[in-house]
Design a protein around this motif. Structure first.
Motif, PDB file in Angstrom:
ATOM      1  N   TYR A 127      44.070  31.822  36.687  1.00  8.85           N
ATOM      2  CA  TYR A 127      43.138  30.842  36.195  1.00  8.85           C
ATOM      3  C   TYR A 127      42.433  31.681  35.006  1.00  8.85           C
ATOM      4  CZ  TYR A 127      44.596  27.194  39.016  1.00  8.85           C
ATOM      5  OH  TYR A 127      45.235  26.403  39.661  1.00  8.85           O
ATOM      6  N   GLY A 128      41.999  33.082  35.411  1.00  7.64           N
ATOM      7  CA  GLY A 128      41.494  33.910  34.294  1.00  7.64           C
ATOM      8  C   GLY A 128      42.412  34.151  33.059  1.00  7.64           C
ATOM      9  N   TRP A 129      43.833  34.291  33.222  1.00  4.99           N
ATOM     10  CA  TRP A 129      44.752  34.355  32.226  1.00  4.99           C
ATOM     11  C   TRP A 129      44.965  32.956  31.693  1.00  4.99           C
ATOM     12  CZ3 TRP A 129      49.746  32.502  31.242  1.00  4.99           C
ATOM     13  CH2 TRP A 129      50.258  32.811  30.422  1.00  4.99           C
ATOM     14  N   LEU A 130      45.206  31.909  32.235  1.00  6.56           N
ATOM     15  CA  LEU A 130      45.476  30.671  31.646  1.00  6.56           C
ATOM     16  C   LEU A 130      44.375  30.179  30.730  1.00  6.56           C
ATOM     17  CD1 LEU A 130      46.707  28.491  34.655  1.00  6.56           C
ATOM     18  CD2 LEU A 130      48.129  29.442  32.776  1.00  6.56           C
ATOM     19  N   ASN A 131      43.020  30.538  30.876  1.00  9.22           N
ATOM     20  CA  ASN A 131      42.130  30.243  29.850  1.00  9.22           C
ATOM     21  C   ASN A 131      42.072  31.181  28.842  1.00  9.22           C
ATOM     22  OD1 ASN A 131      39.584  29.827  28.611  1.00  9.22           O
ATOM     23  ND2 ASN A 131      38.488  29.608  30.190  1.00  9.22           N
ATOM     24  N   PRO A 132      42.496  30.739  27.599  1.00  9.81           N
ATOM     25  CA  PRO A 132      42.765  31.572  26.474  1.00  9.81           C
ATOM     26  C   PRO A 132      41.331  32.212  25.932  1.00  9.81           C
ATOM     27  CG  PRO A 132      42.584  29.328  25.707  1.00  9.81           C
ATOM     28  CD  PRO A 132      42.655  29.185  27.043  1.00  9.81           C
ATOM     29  N   HIS A 133      40.238  31.811  26.413  1.00 11.72           N
ATOM     30  CA  HIS A 133      39.115  32.327  26.023  1.00 11.72           C
ATOM     31  C   HIS A 133      38.668  33.679  27.049  1.00 11.72           C
ATOM     32  CE1 HIS A 133      38.403  29.109  23.506  1.00 11.72           C
ATOM     33  NE2 HIS A 133      38.279  28.220  24.665  1.00 11.72           N
ATOM     34  N   THR A 134      39.217  33.658  28.148  1.00 11.16           N
ATOM     35  CA  THR A 134      38.951  34.839  29.117  1.00 11.16           C
ATOM     36  C   THR A 134      40.040  35.743  29.200  1.00 11.16           C
ATOM     37  OG1 THR A 134      39.680  33.457  30.914  1.00 11.16           O
ATOM     38  CG2 THR A 134      37.426  33.406  30.514  1.00 11.16           C
ATOM     39  N   ARG A 135      41.361  35.258  28.885  1.00 11.42           N
ATOM     40  CA  ARG A 135      42.496  35.949  28.856  1.00 11.42           C
ATOM     41  C   ARG A 135      42.538  37.471  28.250  1.00 11.42           C
ATOM     42  NH1 ARG A 135      47.118  33.029  26.307  1.00 11.42           N
ATOM     43  NH2 ARG A 135      46.599  31.624  27.835  1.00 11.42           N
ATOM     44  N   ASN A 136      41.726  37.642  26.914  1.00  9.63           N
ATOM     45  CA  ASN A 136      41.706  38.861  26.639  1.00  9.63           C
ATOM     46  C   ASN A 136      40.479  39.705  27.255  1.00  9.63           C
ATOM     47  OD1 ASN A 136      42.134  40.913  24.304  1.00  9.63           O
ATOM     48  ND2 ASN A 136      40.016  40.235  23.729  1.00  9.63           N
ATOM     49  N   TYR A 137      39.494  39.413  27.568  1.00 10.49           N
ATOM     50  CA  TYR A 137      38.791  39.901  28.432  1.00 10.49           C
ATOM     51  C   TYR A 137      39.128  40.393  29.836  1.00 10.49           C
ATOM     52  CZ  TYR A 137      34.205  41.169  30.332  1.00 10.49           C
ATOM     53  OH  TYR A 137      33.128  41.769  31.149  1.00 10.49           O
ATOM     54  N   LEU A 138      40.006  39.632  30.386  1.00  2.00           N
ATOM     55  CA  LEU A 138      40.486  40.086  31.809  1.00  2.00           C
ATOM     56  C   LEU A 138      41.294  41.031  31.637  1.00  2.00           C
ATOM     57  CD1 LEU A 138      40.651  38.745  34.725  1.00  2.00           C
ATOM     58  CD2 LEU A 138      42.809  37.708  34.137  1.00  2.00           C
ATOM     59  N   THR A 139      42.327  41.174  30.799  1.00  2.00           N
ATOM     60  CA  THR A 139      43.139  42.454  30.317  1.00  2.00           C
ATOM     61  C   THR A 139      42.492  43.561  29.965  1.00  2.00           C
ATOM     62  OG1 THR A 139      43.328  41.846  27.818  1.00  2.00           O
ATOM     63  CG2 THR A 139      45.032  40.896  29.527  1.00  2.00           C
ATOM     64  N   GLN A 140      41.022  43.561  29.566  1.00  2.00           N
ATOM     65  CA  GLN A 140      40.426  44.827  29.087  1.00  2.00           C
ATOM     66  C   GLN A 140      39.491  45.148  30.527  1.00  2.00           C
ATOM     67  OE1 GLN A 140      37.742  44.486  25.751  1.00  2.00           O
ATOM     68  NE2 GLN A 140      38.820  42.795  25.276  1.00  2.00           N
ATOM     69  N   ILE A 141      39.564  44.479  31.456  1.00  5.88           N
ATOM     70  CA  ILE A 141      38.735  45.060  32.654  1.00  5.88           C
ATOM     71  C   ILE A 141      39.740  45.494  33.973  1.00  5.88           C
ATOM     72  CG2 ILE A 141      36.618  43.494  32.570  1.00  5.88           C
ATOM     73  CD1 ILE A 141      37.736  41.527  34.389  1.00  5.88           C
ATOM     74  N   SER A 142      40.988  45.782  33.411  1.00  7.69           N
ATOM     75  CA  SER A 142      41.792  46.208  34.264  1.00  7.69           C
ATOM     76  C   SER A 142      42.000  45.735  35.775  1.00  7.69           C
ATOM     77  CB  SER A 142      41.673  47.743  34.475  1.00  7.69           C
ATOM     78  OG  SER A 142      42.611  48.480  35.145  1.00  7.69           O
ATOM     79  N   LEU A 143      42.280  44.396  35.936  1.00 11.91           N
ATOM     80  CA  LEU A 143      42.264  44.012  37.414  1.00 11.91           C
ATOM     81  C   LEU A 143      43.574  44.586  38.338  1.00 11.91           C
ATOM     82  CD1 LEU A 143      41.797  41.440  38.981  1.00 11.91           C
ATOM     83  CD2 LEU A 143      43.335  40.070  37.970  1.00 11.91           C
ATOM     84  N   GLU A 144      43.286  44.808  39.261  1.00  8.25           N
ATOM     85  CA  GLU A 144      44.187  45.394  40.210  1.00  8.25           C
ATOM     86  C   GLU A 144      44.515  44.504  41.557  1.00  8.25           C
ATOM     87  OE1 GLU A 144      43.329  49.222  41.179  1.00  8.25           O
ATOM     88  OE2 GLU A 144      42.397  49.731  39.116  1.00  8.25           O
ATOM     89  N   PRO A 145      45.389  43.538  41.375  1.00  7.21           N
ATOM     90  CA  PRO A 145      45.732  42.361  42.550  1.00  7.21           C
ATOM     91  C   PRO A 145      45.805  43.217  43.678  1.00  7.21           C
ATOM     92  CG  PRO A 145      46.858  41.871  40.484  1.00  7.21           C
ATOM     93  CD  PRO A 145      46.287  43.324  40.234  1.00  7.21           C
TER      94      PRO A 145
END
Length: 313
Positions: A127-145
């Protein structure tokens, strides 16, 4: 990036928070039995209704809510993180206070905590990726599932298993320690949140207007989704109360652990997650007291077959 100030939080505090969360999960699990899971298999409607509201409706609604209102990416991700967490352990006590079905609440807490080992990292990333407003920010914080999955396993699944084994083998210890452990856990957790706020007091005051009503509305949304799903499934009133509180009381402590481990520079996410940890106790206790003053219908199963509540008294 939003340019929010970085959090002031050291490694020792992170270790302490992990220990607190593991102890809280251990304490909750002392009263769990395999029968709680069998109960779900025999009467799955109420727990399934709660799980759908918890892990499907709430994250999806949160994503749409933050997207439609174009909420600041950090604050929006904080809301998505909270919505991806399982039900909080204090929902069991609040359900008992509300005259709800404690068995349903305990079963949901157990199953949702296990499911969260996979669904929490998955829902947050999705859902962080689906929201276009948070998608770019999510990629910048280096998520490690994978790392997030390991962390959730260590602070939820492992303490739960240890708690269940301890509760089965040492029933006398459980009888003496469960209630004090719950109270101590609550006080320590609230103290920890207070310390986190005090270390970031300037950030808290500066952005209070931006997150207070978001948390209040988000929590109300969670409660309404839980109640609406329970009513849609035509559950008894006692089950509706349990499901509502289970969905409305999120494990924000888990959110804090994830936040401080993977996103230490995300000040906006801290504000949402930490304030959730305080506000949902206020709203949950208020709702519990409201329901406590309204007796269940005479034909409710919880009235005909009273639920054992010795562990809370």
């Amino acid at each position: 990036m939003t340019g929010a100030p970085a959090l002031q939080f050291d490694a020792a505090s992170l270790i302490l928070l992990n220990i607190i969360m593991a102890c809280m999960m251990f304490g909750v699990s002392l009263s769990l039995r395999l029968e709680d899971f069998r109960r779900i298999a025999l009467a799955p409607i109420a727990p399934l209704a709660g799980m759908v509201a918890q892990f499907v409706l709430l994250p999806a609604a949160t994503c749409l809510f933050t997207w439609a209102l174009n909420i600041d990416p950090e604050l929006a991700l904080g809301m998505i993180l909270v919505s991806a967490c399982p039900g909080g352990s204090f929902s069991n006590v609040m359900t008992w206070l509300a005259r709800g079905n404690v068995a349903v609440s305990i079963s949901m807490t157990a199953v949702s905590s296990l499911a969260a080992t996979v669904l929490t990292p998955l829902n947050f990333a999705l859902y962080g990726w689906l929201n276009p407003h948070t998608r770019n920010y999510l990629t910048q914080i280096s998520l490690e599932p994978a790392s997030m999955l390991t962390l959730v396993l260590l602070i939820l699944a492992l303490p739960m298993v240890l708690g269940m084994v301890t509760g089965r083998r040492l029933p006398g210890f459980v009888a003496r320690s469960e209630k004090p452990l719950r109270i101590i856990s609550l006080l320590v957790f609230l103290s920890f949140v207070a310390i986190a706020f005090s270390k970031n007091f300037g950030l808290f005051i500066e952005r209070f207007h931006s997150f207070f009503w978001l948390v209040v509305c988000h929590n109300l949304l969670a409660l309404l989704l839980g109640y609406g799903m329970a009513r849609l499934c035509r559950l008894p009133h006692s089950d509706r109360r349990a499901v509502t509180l289970e969905v409305g009381i999120q494990n924000s402590g888990l959110g804090l652990v994830i936040l401080f481990t993977f996103f230490p520079d995300a000040g906006g996410m801290l504000l949402i997650t930490a304030f959730w940890g305080v506000w949902h106790l206020v709203s949950g206790l208020t709702l519990s007291q409201f329901w406590a003053r309204r007796p269940l219908p005479a034909d409710d199963p919880a009235v005909q077959q009273p639920i054992a509540t010795e562990q809370y008294t």
